[in-house]
Write an enzyme that holds these catalytic residues in place. Structure first.
Site, PDB file in Angstrom:
ATOM      1  N   ASP A  21       0.860  -1.190   0.000  1.00 49.53           N
ATOM      2  CA  ASP A  21       0.000   0.000   0.000  1.00 49.53           C
ATOM      3  C   ASP A  21       0.895   1.239   0.000  1.00 49.53           C
ATOM      4  O   ASP A  21       2.058   1.176   0.410  1.00 49.53           O
ATOM      5  CB  ASP A  21      -0.892  -0.048   1.250  1.00 49.53           C
ATOM      6  CG  ASP A  21      -1.709   1.211   1.404  1.00 49.53           C
ATOM      7  OD1 ASP A  21      -2.354   1.628   0.426  1.00 49.53           O
ATOM      8  OD2 ASP A  21      -1.694   1.794   2.516  1.00 49.53           O
ATOM      9  N   ASP A  43      -0.106   5.191   0.803  1.00 49.42           N
ATOM     10  CA  ASP A  43      -0.256   6.202   1.858  1.00 49.42           C
ATOM     11  C   ASP A  43      -0.299   5.557   3.240  1.00 49.42           C
ATOM     12  O   ASP A  43      -1.106   4.670   3.506  1.00 49.42           O
ATOM     13  CB  ASP A  43      -1.511   7.035   1.610  1.00 49.42           C
ATOM     14  CG  ASP A  43      -1.439   7.805   0.296  1.00 49.42           C
ATOM     15  OD1 ASP A  43      -0.334   8.271  -0.040  1.00 49.42           O
ATOM     16  OD2 ASP A  43      -2.468   7.929  -0.381  1.00 49.42           O
ATOM     17  N   GLY A  92      -1.707  14.475   8.401  1.00 51.02           N
ATOM     18  CA  GLY A  92      -2.122  15.838   8.073  1.00 51.02           C
ATOM     19  C   GLY A  92      -2.716  16.011   6.691  1.00 51.02           C
ATOM     20  O   GLY A  92      -3.108  17.113   6.311  1.00 51.02           O
ATOM     21  N   ASN A 138      -5.294   2.978  -3.581  1.00 50.42           N
ATOM     22  CA  ASN A 138      -6.605   3.599  -3.826  1.00 50.42           C
ATOM     23  C   ASN A 138      -6.401   5.108  -3.889  1.00 50.42           C
ATOM     24  O   ASN A 138      -5.826   5.685  -2.951  1.00 50.42           O
ATOM     25  CB  ASN A 138      -7.558   3.331  -2.658  1.00 50.42           C
ATOM     26  CG  ASN A 138      -8.142   1.934  -2.642  1.00 50.42           C
ATOM     27  OD1 ASN A 138      -7.891   1.131  -3.530  1.00 50.42           O
ATOM     28  ND2 ASN A 138      -8.937   1.654  -1.616  1.00 50.42           N
ATOM     29  N   GLN A 139      -6.881   5.740  -4.945  1.00 51.31           N
ATOM     30  CA  GLN A 139      -6.817   7.205  -5.028  1.00 51.31           C
ATOM     31  C   GLN A 139      -8.191   7.744  -5.399  1.00 51.31           C
ATOM     32  O   GLN A 139      -8.423   8.259  -6.501  1.00 51.31           O
ATOM     33  CB  GLN A 139      -5.725   7.636  -6.025  1.00 51.31           C
ATOM     34  CG  GLN A 139      -4.305   7.279  -5.580  1.00 51.31           C
ATOM     35  CD  GLN A 139      -3.884   7.957  -4.264  1.00 51.31           C
ATOM     36  OE1 GLN A 139      -4.313   9.077  -3.968  1.00 51.31           O
ATOM     37  NE2 GLN A 139      -3.062   7.277  -3.460  1.00 51.31           N
ATOM     38  N   LYS A 145      -9.492  -1.333  -3.363  1.00 50.21           N
ATOM     39  CA  LYS A 145      -9.390  -2.229  -2.207  1.00 50.21           C
ATOM     40  C   LYS A 145     -10.541  -1.937  -1.241  1.00 50.21           C
ATOM     41  O   LYS A 145     -10.848  -0.774  -1.051  1.00 50.21           O
ATOM     42  CB  LYS A 145      -8.037  -2.023  -1.495  1.00 50.21           C
ATOM     43  CG  LYS A 145      -6.831  -2.422  -2.326  1.00 50.21           C
ATOM     44  CD  LYS A 145      -5.516  -2.023  -1.632  1.00 50.21           C
ATOM     45  CE  LYS A 145      -5.268  -0.537  -1.748  1.00 50.21           C
ATOM     46  NZ  LYS A 145      -3.961  -0.104  -1.159  1.00 50.21           N
TER      47      LYS A 145
END
Ligand SMILES: [Mg+2]
Ligand SMILES: [Zn+2]
Length: 168
Positions: free
Chosen positions: A8, A10, A18, A53-54, A104
């Site tokens: 993954d 991020d 943040g 995932n975006q 996902k």
């Protein structure tokens, strides 16, 4: 057939502290030890495959060109350590906009990587920081999936994967 570790982005490769969505180079901060962890995996014979995932793309927060530019930057930085990903898969969809097979916890991106890089899922692993990462890896039939603490080093998990893989 090849073996792989699906990873993954991020919270695992880079800090998501943040920022709900990370899409600017200036917001992209590598997590501790990630260059070493990725290069160790490659030296141990694993393909490294990013699956991210975006959903911000579907929501219009940023576009795929910005994602691509960010990944070009990420890969260039990792390449200095021989740690660049062998393949990168992005799901630009979000269930609030449209349904897809790649976001996902669905395993679509993992299946794509398995096909593209001739991966044996039974010799392959996943590292993520969310339940949906783990669910995607399990749905794809990977050997084991490891949930790690957000924005921390994954070196211990990588060393564990390498040690159990040698015994297989
Ligand atoms: Mg994550
Ligand atoms: Zn998708």
């Amino acid at each position: 057939m090849n073996k792989a570790v699906f990873i993954d982005r991020d919270g695992v490769v880079n800090s998501d502290e943040g920022h709900y969505y990370v899409y600017r180079v200036e917001d992209f901060v590598f997590n501790p030890d990630i260059e070493m962890a990725l290069s160790l995996l490659k030296k141990a014979g694993f393909k490294t495959i990013l699956v991210t995932n975006q959903g911000g793309v579907a929501k219009g927060e940023y576009d795929m060109e910005e994602v691509q530019l960010l990944h070009n930057y990420m890969q260039a930085q990792l390449e200095k350590y021989g740690a660049q990903f062998n393949a990168i898969y992005v799901c630009p969809h979000h269930h609030s906009v449209s349904v897809c097979d790649c976001r996902k916890p669905k395993p679509g991106m993992i299946y794509q990587g398995i096909r593209d890089l001739n991966i044996d899922p039974r010799k392959s692993f996943l590292i993520g920081d969310a339940d949906r990462d783990i669910q995607a890896g399990q749905a794809a039939g990977l050997r084991a999936c490891f949930k790690v603490k957000k924005n921390s080093s994954i070196l211990a998990q990588v060393e564990h994967i390498i040690s159990i893989s040698d015994k297989a």
